[in-house]
Write a protein that holds these residues in place. Structure first.
Motif, PDB file in Angstrom:
ATOM      1  N   ILE A  40       0.950  -1.180  -0.092  1.00  0.00           N
ATOM      2  CA  ILE A  40       0.138  -0.059   0.145  1.00  0.00           C
ATOM      3  C   ILE A  40       0.831   1.160  -0.015  1.00  0.00           C
ATOM      4  CG2 ILE A  40      -0.483   0.110   2.576  1.00  0.00           C
ATOM      5  CD1 ILE A  40      -3.227   0.825   1.935  1.00  0.00           C
ATOM      6  N   ASP A  41       0.487   2.133  -0.912  1.00  0.00           N
ATOM      7  CA  ASP A  41       1.232   3.293  -0.849  1.00  0.00           C
ATOM      8  C   ASP A  41       0.397   4.560  -0.284  1.00  0.00           C
ATOM      9  OD1 ASP A  41      -0.507   4.146  -2.920  1.00  0.00           O
ATOM     10  OD2 ASP A  41       1.057   4.502  -4.370  1.00  0.00           O
ATOM     11  N   SER A  42       0.814   5.920  -0.410  1.00  0.00           N
ATOM     12  CA  SER A  42       0.035   6.849   0.047  1.00  0.00           C
ATOM     13  C   SER A  42      -1.142   7.055  -0.684  1.00  0.00           C
ATOM     14  CB  SER A  42       1.157   8.269   0.049  1.00  0.00           C
ATOM     15  OG  SER A  42       1.408   8.362  -1.324  1.00  0.00           O
ATOM     16  N   ALA A  43      -1.340   6.807  -1.657  1.00  0.00           N
ATOM     17  CA  ALA A  43      -2.755   6.973  -2.273  1.00  0.00           C
ATOM     18  C   ALA A  43      -3.615   5.871  -1.753  1.00  0.00           C
ATOM     19  CB  ALA A  43      -2.518   6.853  -4.050  1.00  0.00           C
ATOM     20  N   GLY A  44      -2.900   4.673  -1.522  1.00  0.00           N
ATOM     21  CA  GLY A  44      -3.958   3.588  -0.882  1.00  0.00           C
ATOM     22  C   GLY A  44      -4.263   4.032   0.747  1.00  0.00           C
ATOM     23  N   VAL A  45      -3.429   4.682   1.323  1.00  0.00           N
ATOM     24  CA  VAL A  45      -3.621   5.289   2.753  1.00  0.00           C
ATOM     25  C   VAL A  45      -4.540   6.204   2.518  1.00  0.00           C
ATOM     26  CG1 VAL A  45      -2.521   6.238   4.826  1.00  0.00           C
ATOM     27  CG2 VAL A  45      -1.480   4.257   3.515  1.00  0.00           C
ATOM     28  N   ALA A  46      -4.650   7.298   1.627  1.00  0.00           N
ATOM     29  CA  ALA A  46      -5.457   8.294   1.617  1.00  0.00           C
ATOM     30  C   ALA A  46      -6.737   7.874   1.299  1.00  0.00           C
ATOM     31  CB  ALA A  46      -4.964   9.192   0.393  1.00  0.00           C
ATOM     32  N   PHE A  47      -6.952   6.825   0.442  1.00  0.00           N
ATOM     33  CA  PHE A  47      -8.210   6.064   0.338  1.00  0.00           C
ATOM     34  C   PHE A  47      -8.765   5.434   1.503  1.00  0.00           C
ATOM     35  CE2 PHE A  47     -10.437   1.899  -0.406  1.00  0.00           C
ATOM     36  CZ  PHE A  47     -11.375   2.685  -1.195  1.00  0.00           C
ATOM     37  N   LEU A  48      -8.004   4.995   2.460  1.00  0.00           N
ATOM     38  CA  LEU A  48      -8.691   4.558   3.564  1.00  0.00           C
ATOM     39  C   LEU A  48      -9.075   5.630   4.485  1.00  0.00           C
ATOM     40  CD1 LEU A  48      -5.842   1.541   4.482  1.00  0.00           C
ATOM     41  CD2 LEU A  48      -8.257   1.324   3.629  1.00  0.00           C
ATOM     42  N   VAL A  49      -8.117   6.519   4.712  1.00  0.00           N
ATOM     43  CA  VAL A  49      -8.583   7.620   5.630  1.00  0.00           C
ATOM     44  C   VAL A  49      -9.731   8.260   5.054  1.00  0.00           C
ATOM     45  CG1 VAL A  49      -7.788  10.003   6.239  1.00  0.00           C
ATOM     46  CG2 VAL A  49      -6.065   8.237   6.318  1.00  0.00           C
ATOM     47  N   GLN A  50      -9.772   8.574   3.727  1.00  0.00           N
ATOM     48  CA  GLN A  50     -11.062   9.245   3.064  1.00  0.00           C
ATOM     49  C   GLN A  50     -12.322   8.303   3.449  1.00  0.00           C
ATOM     50  OE1 GLN A  50      -9.723   9.493  -0.967  1.00  0.00           O
ATOM     51  NE2 GLN A  50     -10.577  11.715  -0.798  1.00  0.00           N
ATOM     52  N   LEU A  51     -12.258   6.999   3.324  1.00  0.00           N
ATOM     53  CA  LEU A  51     -13.340   6.163   3.710  1.00  0.00           C
ATOM     54  C   LEU A  51     -13.522   6.447   5.270  1.00  0.00           C
ATOM     55  CD1 LEU A  51     -12.781   2.366   2.357  1.00  0.00           C
ATOM     56  CD2 LEU A  51     -14.796   4.146   1.968  1.00  0.00           C
ATOM     57  N   CYS A  52     -12.607   6.387   6.330  1.00  0.00           N
ATOM     58  CA  CYS A  52     -12.970   6.422   7.485  1.00  0.00           C
ATOM     59  C   CYS A  52     -13.724   8.029   7.654  1.00  0.00           C
ATOM     60  CB  CYS A  52     -11.870   6.174   8.493  1.00  0.00           C
ATOM     61  SG  CYS A  52     -11.186   4.581   8.285  1.00  0.00           S
ATOM     62  N   ARG A  53     -13.036   8.761   7.228  1.00  0.00           N
ATOM     63  CA  ARG A  53     -13.298  10.390   7.630  1.00  0.00           C
ATOM     64  C   ARG A  53     -15.187  10.481   6.768  1.00  0.00           C
ATOM     65  NH1 ARG A  53      -9.535  14.341   5.890  1.00  0.00           N
ATOM     66  NH2 ARG A  53      -8.474  13.857   7.905  1.00  0.00           N
ATOM     67  N   ILE A  54     -15.315  10.088   5.996  1.00  0.00           N
ATOM     68  CA  ILE A  54     -16.715  10.195   5.284  1.00  0.00           C
ATOM     69  C   ILE A  54     -17.622   9.527   6.153  1.00  0.00           C
ATOM     70  CG2 ILE A  54     -18.135   9.532   3.265  1.00  0.00           C
ATOM     71  CD1 ILE A  54     -15.728  10.144   1.411  1.00  0.00           C
ATOM     72  N   GLY A  55     -17.271   8.300   6.542  1.00  0.00           N
ATOM     73  CA  GLY A  55     -18.034   7.446   7.567  1.00  0.00           C
ATOM     74  C   GLY A  55     -18.258   8.234   8.648  1.00  0.00           C
ATOM     75  N   ARG A  56     -16.959   8.572   9.243  1.00  0.00           N
ATOM     76  CA  ARG A  56     -17.262   9.406  10.544  1.00  0.00           C
ATOM     77  C   ARG A  56     -18.318  10.702  10.401  1.00  0.00           C
ATOM     78  NH1 ARG A  56     -12.401  12.089  11.851  1.00  0.00           N
ATOM     79  NH2 ARG A  56     -13.166  13.536  10.705  1.00  0.00           N
ATOM     80  N   ASP A  57     -18.166  11.232   9.265  1.00  0.00           N
ATOM     81  CA  ASP A  57     -18.857  12.532   9.132  1.00  0.00           C
ATOM     82  C   ASP A  57     -20.405  12.131   8.837  1.00  0.00           C
ATOM     83  OD1 ASP A  57     -16.531  13.984   9.233  1.00  0.00           O
ATOM     84  OD2 ASP A  57     -16.557  14.408   7.142  1.00  0.00           O
ATOM     85  N   GLU A  58     -20.867  11.018   8.076  1.00  0.00           N
ATOM     86  CA  GLU A  58     -21.966  10.538   8.129  1.00  0.00           C
ATOM     87  C   GLU A  58     -22.458   9.761   9.130  1.00  0.00           C
ATOM     88  OE1 GLU A  58     -23.844  11.375   5.129  1.00  0.00           O
ATOM     89  OE2 GLU A  58     -22.079  12.631   4.691  1.00  0.00           O
ATOM     90  N   GLY A  59     -21.797   9.668  10.061  1.00  0.00           N
ATOM     91  CA  GLY A  59     -22.320   8.782  11.290  1.00  0.00           C
ATOM     92  C   GLY A  59     -22.294   7.487  10.861  1.00  0.00           C
ATOM     93  N   MET A  60     -21.620   6.733   9.961  1.00  0.00           N
ATOM     94  CA  MET A  60     -21.558   5.286   9.934  1.00  0.00           C
ATOM     95  C   MET A  60     -20.581   4.831  10.250  1.00  0.00           C
ATOM     96  SD  MET A  60     -23.321   5.918   6.120  1.00  0.00           S
ATOM     97  CE  MET A  60     -23.608   3.938   5.739  1.00  0.00           C
ATOM     98  N   GLN A  61     -20.409   3.493  10.574  1.00  0.00           N
ATOM     99  CA  GLN A  61     -19.214   2.980  11.231  1.00  0.00           C
ATOM    100  C   GLN A  61     -18.379   2.249   9.849  1.00  0.00           C
ATOM    101  OE1 GLN A  61     -20.189  -0.643  13.470  1.00  0.00           O
ATOM    102  NE2 GLN A  61     -18.013  -1.342  13.621  1.00  0.00           N
ATOM    103  N   VAL A  62     -17.032   2.317  10.012  1.00  0.00           N
ATOM    104  CA  VAL A  62     -16.210   1.795   9.046  1.00  0.00           C
ATOM    105  C   VAL A  62     -15.051   1.202   9.854  1.00  0.00           C
ATOM    106  CG1 VAL A  62     -14.545   2.425   7.209  1.00  0.00           C
ATOM    107  CG2 VAL A  62     -16.467   3.761   7.497  1.00  0.00           C
ATOM    108  N   SER A  63     -15.009   0.023   9.466  1.00  0.00           N
ATOM    109  CA  SER A  63     -14.241  -0.991  10.031  1.00  0.00           C
ATOM    110  C   SER A  63     -13.356  -1.561   9.098  1.00  0.00           C
ATOM    111  CB  SER A  63     -14.614  -2.184  10.868  1.00  0.00           C
ATOM    112  OG  SER A  63     -15.559  -2.819  10.019  1.00  0.00           O
ATOM    113  N   LEU A  64     -11.688  -1.854   9.516  1.00  0.00           N
ATOM    114  CA  LEU A  64     -10.714  -2.238   8.712  1.00  0.00           C
ATOM    115  C   LEU A  64     -10.660  -3.820   9.229  1.00  0.00           C
ATOM    116  CD1 LEU A  64      -8.482  -1.974   6.353  1.00  0.00           C
ATOM    117  CD2 LEU A  64      -6.965  -0.945   8.305  1.00  0.00           C
TER     118      LEU A  64
END
Length: 107
Positions: A61-85
């Motif tokens: 995983i590179d920085s773009a892949g990490v950014a994707f994970l962070v975006q998923l978690c951030r959007i989930g948090r902002d929408e009040g939805m659980q995101v788990s890895l």
């Protein structure tokens, strides 16, 4: 004339389960998957269900892949939805720890 073949080194797939939306990652998660990452981000929160990211088959995983994970978690948090890895391999855990993102992208 030169013929080239593209070999997919990794991928991102979105699927719907009865209790969660699944984002499955495999192989090399890098900038080459930006279109797949965008599509997964667009579709992951369409249903009002938790999002589970299955990273068990990630080999790199590179920085773009990490950014994707962070975006998923951030959007989930902002929408009040659980995101788990789910089941990230050591390479992913090490990258998240190194960047001090492991608490943010919790498994």
């Amino acid at each position: 004339m030169t013929l080239t073949s593209q070999v997919r080194a990794g991928g991102i797939a979105l699927s719907e389960g009865p209790r969660a939306t699944m984002v499955t990652l495999w192989g090399e998660i890098d900038i080459a998957l930006r279109n797949e990452a965008s599509a997964a981000l667009a579709g992951a929160f369409q249903r009002d269900l938790p999002v589970v990211v299955d990273a068990s088959r990630v080999t790199f995983i590179d920085s773009a892949g990490v950014a994707f994970l962070v975006q998923l978690c951030r959007i989930g948090r902002d929408e009040g939805m659980q995101v788990s890895l789910h089941d990230p391999p050591e390479a992913v855990r090490t990258m998240l720890r190194t960047l001090e993102l492991d608490p943010f992208v919790a498994g």
